[in-house]
Enzyme design. Structure first.
Site, PDB file in Angstrom:
ATOM      1  N   ARG A  46     -20.953  -1.806 -72.895  1.00  0.00           N
ATOM      2  CA  ARG A  46     -21.939  -2.087 -73.946  1.00  0.00           C
ATOM      3  C   ARG A  46     -22.135  -0.883 -74.873  1.00  0.00           C
ATOM      4  NH1 ARG A  46     -27.387  -1.522 -74.748  1.00  0.00           N
ATOM      5  NH2 ARG A  46     -28.293  -3.159 -76.022  1.00  0.00           N
ATOM      6  N   LYS A  91     -31.976 -19.621 -72.198  1.00  0.00           N
ATOM      7  CA  LYS A  91     -31.319 -19.602 -73.512  1.00  0.00           C
ATOM      8  C   LYS A  91     -31.459 -20.964 -74.163  1.00  0.00           C
ATOM      9  CE  LYS A  91     -27.911 -16.479 -71.626  1.00  0.00           C
ATOM     10  NZ  LYS A  91     -26.554 -16.229 -71.191  1.00  0.00           N
ATOM     11  N   SER A 103     -29.915  -6.476 -76.525  1.00  0.00           N
ATOM     12  CA  SER A 103     -30.571  -6.599 -75.218  1.00  0.00           C
ATOM     13  C   SER A 103     -31.520  -7.797 -75.277  1.00  0.00           C
ATOM     14  CB  SER A 103     -31.292  -5.316 -74.838  1.00  0.00           C
ATOM     15  OG  SER A 103     -32.003  -4.850 -75.929  1.00  0.00           O
ATOM     16  N   LEU A 104     -32.199  -8.056 -74.178  1.00  0.00           N
ATOM     17  CA  LEU A 104     -33.071  -9.233 -74.132  1.00  0.00           C
ATOM     18  C   LEU A 104     -34.527  -8.806 -74.115  1.00  0.00           C
ATOM     19  CD1 LEU A 104     -31.263 -11.288 -71.348  1.00  0.00           C
ATOM     20  CD2 LEU A 104     -31.600 -12.045 -73.689  1.00  0.00           C
ATOM     21  N   LYS A 118     -30.439 -13.617 -63.996  1.00  0.00           N
ATOM     22  CA  LYS A 118     -30.156 -12.374 -64.710  1.00  0.00           C
ATOM     23  C   LYS A 118     -29.584 -11.380 -63.707  1.00  0.00           C
ATOM     24  CE  LYS A 118     -31.991  -9.172 -68.061  1.00  0.00           C
ATOM     25  NZ  LYS A 118     -31.617  -7.897 -67.455  1.00  0.00           N
ATOM     26  N   GLU A 128     -21.267  -9.769 -66.794  1.00  0.00           N
ATOM     27  CA  GLU A 128     -21.998  -8.743 -66.054  1.00  0.00           C
ATOM     28  C   GLU A 128     -21.163  -8.363 -64.830  1.00  0.00           C
ATOM     29  OE1 GLU A 128     -24.696  -7.705 -67.477  1.00  0.00           O
ATOM     30  OE2 GLU A 128     -25.885  -6.678 -65.953  1.00  0.00           O
TER      31      GLU A 128
HETATM   32  S1  IVH Z   1     -27.497 -13.104 -72.150  1.00  0.00           S
HETATM   33  C1  IVH Z   1     -28.743 -10.105 -75.317  1.00  0.00           C
HETATM   34  N1  IVH Z   1     -27.294 -13.762 -69.676  1.00  0.00           N
HETATM   35  O1  IVH Z   1     -28.935  -8.515 -69.342  1.00  0.00           O
HETATM   36  C2  IVH Z   1     -27.614 -10.952 -75.368  1.00  0.00           C
HETATM   37  N2  IVH Z   1     -27.516 -11.444 -70.165  1.00  0.00           N
HETATM   38  O2  IVH Z   1     -31.093  -7.293 -70.948  1.00  0.00           O
HETATM   39  C3  IVH Z   1     -27.640 -12.067 -74.427  1.00  0.00           C
HETATM   40  N3  IVH Z   1     -27.512 -10.004 -68.197  1.00  0.00           N
HETATM   41  O3  IVH Z   1     -26.961  -6.895 -71.753  1.00  0.00           O
HETATM   42  C4  IVH Z   1     -27.567 -11.656 -73.031  1.00  0.00           C
HETATM   43  N4  IVH Z   1     -27.274 -11.596 -66.700  1.00  0.00           N
HETATM   44  O4  IVH Z   1     -25.955  -7.280 -69.461  1.00  0.00           O
HETATM   45  C5  IVH Z   1     -27.433 -12.737 -70.524  1.00  0.00           C
HETATM   46  N5  IVH Z   1     -27.108 -14.522 -67.519  1.00  0.00           N
HETATM   47  C6  IVH Z   1     -27.233 -13.517 -68.361  1.00  0.00           C
HETATM   48  C7  IVH Z   1     -27.309 -12.180 -67.919  1.00  0.00           C
HETATM   49  C8  IVH Z   1     -27.454 -11.175 -68.861  1.00  0.00           C
HETATM   50  C9  IVH Z   1     -27.388 -10.297 -66.884  1.00  0.00           C
HETATM   51  C10 IVH Z   1     -27.666  -8.670 -68.768  1.00  0.00           C
HETATM   52  C11 IVH Z   1     -26.677  -8.381 -69.864  1.00  0.00           C
HETATM   53  C12 IVH Z   1     -27.490  -7.999 -71.058  1.00  0.00           C
HETATM   54  C13 IVH Z   1     -28.787  -7.637 -70.418  1.00  0.00           C
HETATM   55  C14 IVH Z   1     -29.909  -7.819 -71.420  1.00  0.00           C
END
Ligand code: IVH
Length: 676
Positions: free
Chosen positions: A139, A284, A84-85, A118, A176
């Protein structure tokens, strides 16, 4: 007549129960019963309404908001974990993130970032083998996902085959899944929000039902790619767009906090005009080599951050202030408020953090307050409106005793010499509130990960005296469970399976699970690699041995006085020792497998002094650990190498190393090793 009345009463009760569970599962994403218990309840309702048609007047399954069928899917382990982030909420925190990554990499210039919306949907991963879509997983818990390929295939815009040259043999696309806001309007009555609708749709066992719900997706990243040919996040997304995947058009490359802030404001203003929900931007590190160097912490990558949009706020009134006791004894005041919708979720509790916070903000029962819900964190009380306060209002007196009746204390911090803001219960397992929370921690995802033992179930089983301490989980009387409402043969058999499976556990998880204060997942790994096996670990039970062991343990980089003191406190308590012993008897604790036993530094102990030109100490440490070595924080004869960076090394350490005949690696040599 009597019978009919009773039937209706029982039926109405079951409908109420399923509504409650739907709400916990779909709206709060926090199920309080297992899937199989839910299925049993659902089947009972179905068969009753089939048998007695008149019952449908009191509600039937199809009418229930957000009651899509919960189904079990085949579980498949992810090739690369789906993490997760971490979140930030303002410019300052975003600035800290930038500083942190620059420090980690010891990077002098500005790091180029790639920003993407996001998307507030459901994540999935698509695996292409030789250009053909072969697997599609949810996931799940991040390590293991569910096989939802058939449902994902119903999404027309997901390529089933990539008809282009030079596609890697193995290509895993992370994306997503969402429902457009306009499309959601058409099915609005069935679900609480678009995210739940997308989740519900993806969990349908019958793909023809999924295909009726207009799902869409954005590809945002990758899992495993072989051979890996991409150099940047931006070029990866550009390429997959060329190959037919849908990527988000509002993504861009940028540098520095000013550009980040500008982009953030721009997209926030666009937010309401978009046809999909977004709750922030993901930033990122664009260069994939730098991403690799940054790596991950236990749960999230170091190379990305979710910068959320401003938190949503609402006005409400405090009905009461109660206290909650956490597993480390921390007493947290919680405001019970008049239910209010904040960001689409009904909130009736908000945290007040601690005693000092209540005093500082002078928050009182009956006050009109502003609460804020930011991301997934617990809503918090922001401020109180003094103009609305009644004259006879009284200051809130923070209880000095725990709910168990024991004294509470505020500790004095060793480093700052200041009193801690948090008040804590002085008892451990002897406080039933702490003991209950410890049990909840032990069954949680990060610890024993027992499916079907959610927080509410632990509460229920505790109150019924079915389990009082961790070892009781493994002695659970399943026959007694049978007589309880909501437990059927299937749910009991599933729980039994989950409990049995969890008996086998890695040493680091075990150490984390027993809940020693200040020992999180990362520290537990360091400690596990120090002891190696449970037999060695149990030497901590003996006070004399403990003293010796702790002296060596603090030599490890990452373990300080705080951790060592906390371990000592934990094992100085006989109740803790006995409870831990009884738990160990139930388990098969696997030796901690040190990463990369054939690594460059396997079985070697290293220490660093001085800074390096091209990398930070943290990165150097991660490099050694990934290659099987241990990093110590103090110099001793046990050391194999002292690695000396050119920038301000400690002379005394170099002298001591020479004295102890420890081999010295200078920065030049270190760089050669890195290159090799
Ligand atoms: S990058 C963690 N990019 O947010 C690995 N995630 O809180 C890198 N999500 O599980 C994730 N838009 O389902 C990434 N542009 C985006 C995203 C995104 C939505 C979701 C994704 C992830 C969650 C993490």
């Amino acid at each position: 007549m009597e019978d009919k009345k009773k039937l209706i009463k029982d039926y109405k009760k079951k409908i109420q129960q399923i509504k409650k569970h739907n709400n916990s599962y779909y709206n709060k994403d926090n199920p309080i019963i297992s899937d199989s218990q839910y299925d049993n309840l659902k089947n009972e309702i179905l068969s009753l309404s089939k048998k007695y048609n008149f019952l449908k007047d009191y509600g039937d399954l199809e009418q229930l908001v957000g009651a899509p069928v919960l189904n079990k899917f085949r579980k498949i382990q992810h090739l690369t974990p789906m993490l997760s982030l971490a979140n930030v909420f303002n410019k300052e925190e975003m600035g800290d993130f930038l500083k942190k990554i620059k420090n980690y990499l010891n990077y002098k210039g500005e790091i180029s970032l790639f920003s993407e919306p996001k998307i507030d949907g459901i994540s999935a991963t698509l695996i292409y083998e030789n250009k053909i879509l072969k697997k599609g997983l949810s996931r799940g818990d991040g390590v293991t996902g569910e096989d939802i390929l058939a449902n994902l295939k119903t999404i027309k815009s997901i390529p089933k085959k990539i008809d282009f040259p030079n596609v890697p043999k193995l290509l895993e696309i992370r994306c997503e899944i969402y429902i457009g806001k306009k499309d959601f309007e058409k099915i609005k009555t069935k679900f609480a929000n678009p995210r739940n609708a997308a989740g519900g749709s993806l969990r349908q066992k019958d793909p023809s039902i999924t295909s009726k719900i207009p799902l869409r997706y954005f590809a945002y990243g990758f899992g495993t790619i072989l051979p890996m040919t991409f150099l940047t996040q931006s070029s990866f997304l550009k390429k997959v767009k060329d190959w037919g995947f849908t990527t988000n058009p509002l993504s861009t490359e940028l540098i520095g906090i000013d550009q980040i802030e500008k982009e953030h404001k721009k997209i926030e203003q666009l937010r309401s005009s978009l046809d999909y929900d977004i709750d922030g931007l993901v930033y990122k590190v664009n260069d994939l080599k730098l991403q690799k160097r940054l790596g991950n912490t236990s749960n999230s990558p170091r190379w990305a951050i979710a910068y959320k949009f401003s938190a949503e706020k609402a006005l409400t009134k405090i009905k009461d202030i109660v206290i909650q006791v956490g597993r480390t004894g921390a007493i947290t005041p919680v405001a019970k408020v008049d239910p209010v919708t904040v960001g689409g979720v009904v909130v009736s509790n908000a945290t007040l953090h601690n005693e000092d916070e209540i005093i500082r903000k002078d928050i009182r029962i009956d006050d009109t307050i502003i609460i804020q819900r930011a991301g997934d964190v617990i809503p918090q009380v922001i401020s109180t409106d003094l103009s609305k306060r009644k004259k006879d209002s009284k200051k809130f007196i923070f209880p000095k005793k725990c709910l168990c009746g024991a004294q509470t204390v505020k500790e004095i911090s060793k480093t700052t010499k200041k009193e801690d803001a948090v008040r804590r219960c002085t008892k451990g397992y002897d406080c039933k509130f702490i003991a209950k929370e410890k049990l909840k921690h032990i069954v949680s995802k990060e610890a024993f990960n027992i499916d079907g033992l959610g927080k509410k179930v632990v509460d229920q089983l505790w109150d019924l005296n079915f389990m009082k301490e961790p070892s009781d989980i493994f002695d659970l009387d399943y026959d007694k469970l049978k007589s309880l409402e909501g437990w059927g043969d299937l749910s009991i058999s599933n729980l039994k399976k989950a409990i049995e499976k969890s008996r086998s556990i890695m040493l680091d998880k075990f150490i984390f699970s027993i809940g020693i204060r200040h020992i999180g997942q990362e520290n537990a790994k360091i400690i596990a690699s120090f002891f190696g096996s449970i037999v060695e670990f149990t030497k901590l039970f003996n006070s004399k041995e403990r003293e010796k062991i702790l002296k060596s343990l603090v030599e490890l980089d990452g373990i300080g006085e705080t951790q060592s003191k906390s371990i000592n406190n934990f094992f100085s308590n006989d109740t803790n020792i006995n409870i831990t012993k009884r738990l160990i008897r139930q388990l098969d604790i696997k030796k901690y497998s040190i990463k990369n036993i054939n690594g460059l530094f396997s079985n070697k102990k290293l220490m660093f002094t001085g800074g390096f030109q091209n990398m930070s100490r943290s990165e150097a440490k991660a490099f050694v650990e990934e290659n099987g070595g241990k990093v110590l924080g103090t110099i001793s004869k046990k050391l194999d190498y002292l690695v000396v960076g050119d920038s301000k090394p400690t002379k005394k350490k170099i002298e001591q190393a020479k004295e102890f005949k420890v081999e010295i690696i200078w920065e030049k040599g270190w760089n050669k090793i890195l290159k090799s």
